[in-house]
Design an enzyme around this catalytic site. Structure first.
Site, PDB file in Angstrom:
ATOM      1  N   HIS A   1      84.717   3.200  18.484  1.00  0.00           N
ATOM      2  CA  HIS A   1      84.889   2.371  19.679  1.00  0.00           C
ATOM      3  C   HIS A   1      85.738   1.162  19.315  1.00  0.00           C
ATOM      4  CE1 HIS A   1      83.846   0.703  23.650  1.00  0.00           C
ATOM      5  NE2 HIS A   1      83.894  -0.464  23.023  1.00  0.00           N
ATOM      6  N   CYS A   2      86.845   0.986  20.020  1.00  0.00           N
ATOM      7  CA  CYS A   2      87.772  -0.117  19.766  1.00  0.00           C
ATOM      8  C   CYS A   2      87.476  -1.243  20.748  1.00  0.00           C
ATOM      9  CB  CYS A   2      89.224   0.361  19.900  1.00  0.00           C
ATOM     10  SG  CYS A   2      90.452  -0.957  19.693  1.00  0.00           S
ATOM     11  N   PHE A   3      87.036  -2.382  20.237  1.00  0.00           N
ATOM     12  CA  PHE A   3      86.703  -3.497  21.118  1.00  0.00           C
ATOM     13  C   PHE A   3      87.946  -4.190  21.658  1.00  0.00           C
ATOM     14  CE2 PHE A   3      82.800  -2.959  18.687  1.00  0.00           C
ATOM     15  CZ  PHE A   3      81.838  -3.034  19.690  1.00  0.00           C
TER      16      PHE A   3
END
Length: 263
Positions: free
Chosen positions: A110-112
């Site tokens: 998951h890329c914030f």
């Protein structure tokens, strides 16, 4: 979980603010300082060439950034909901993300900074986003160093000149020898260096995983993957017409796996 969801909103806003500040510095400081001498006649002015290069890098970085957000790697056939209340999904092709609260296909991480999961449909755009962001930061650093070198009559010939620039500039700023705009550019130099170095590291690490046919989630879980030729692994992510996707942000560049998923 609340902190992660807040970071999921703050991180994209932070990236967009940095992008707008970089664009403003390029338009109002760096490019005007590159205007050539009126007495010299050139076919292509330096400001025009530098502006075209920055436009190319920033367009690809922001274009792939948008495509990472739009091309969400959802698995529509997988059941949604927390792991305790959903049917088991076949690992390692699907994974439930607690931040997004959905199942993603071939989950990597998951890329914030994009507020989205990275998986099958946006892996190529994520790699290109990291690549062009690192290149745009490197170019901005070069342009910023040239601007500061001319404004402060400072030489960066010594390898340690960049490392000692910040502490020296802070003392000169409080003594009035350095203007506020110049001090702001110096701070941005170190910020571009940090972001560019981080994006370059992400890009290299992700390419290594793609060549191996793995995802970051599979590495963390210790899942064994089927050995395949590295060229086939690259083609699955980047497609046959990879050069077109490298130069122009596009949704589909002819990958066989993407065609099969879209059917």
């Amino acid at each position: 979980m609340l902190a992660l969801r807040l970071l999921n909103v703050v991180a994209p806003a932070y990236f967009l603010c940095i992008s707008l500040v970089t664009l403003a510095l390029q338009l109002f400081l760096f490019l005007p300082s590159m205007r050539q001498d009126p007495a010299a006649a050139r076919l292509f002015p330096p400001a025009l060439l530098h502006g075209a290069l920055f436009l190319f890098l920033s367009t690809n970085a922001l274009g792939n950034y948008v495509l990472v957000i739009q091309n969400s790697p959802d698995d529509p056939d997988a059941c949604q909901g927390p792991p305790a209340r959903r049917a088991p999904c076949p690992p390692p092709s699907t994974h439930f993300c607690r931040v997004c609260a959905r199942v993603t296909l071939r989950h990597d991480h998951h890329c914030f900074f994009t507020g989205n999961c990275i998986g099958s449909r946006n892996m190529r755009n994520f790699v290109l986003f990291c690549l062009y962001t690192s290149l745009a930061c490197l170019y901005s650093m070069v342009a910023g160093v040239a601007y500061i070198s001319a404004a402060l009559s400072t030489s960066f010939a010594h390898p340690l000149a960049f490392l000692t620039l910040l502490p020296t500039s802070i003392s000169q700023f409080f003594s009035g020898a350095v203007l506020g705009s110049e001090m702001f550019v110096i701070l941005m130099l170190y910020l571009w260096f940090a972001i560019g170095l981080a994006c370059a590291g992400f890009c290299c690490h992700q390419l290594l995983l793609i060549v191996r046919g793995q995802t970051r989630h599979q590495v963390r879980k210790g899942v064994a993957v089927r050995a395949r030729p590295w060229r086939k692994n690259l083609q699955e992510v980047f497609g046959k017409r990879w050069l077109l996707g490298l130069l122009v942000p596009m949704f589909n560049v002819g990958g066989e796996s993407s065609k099969q998923r879209d059917k």
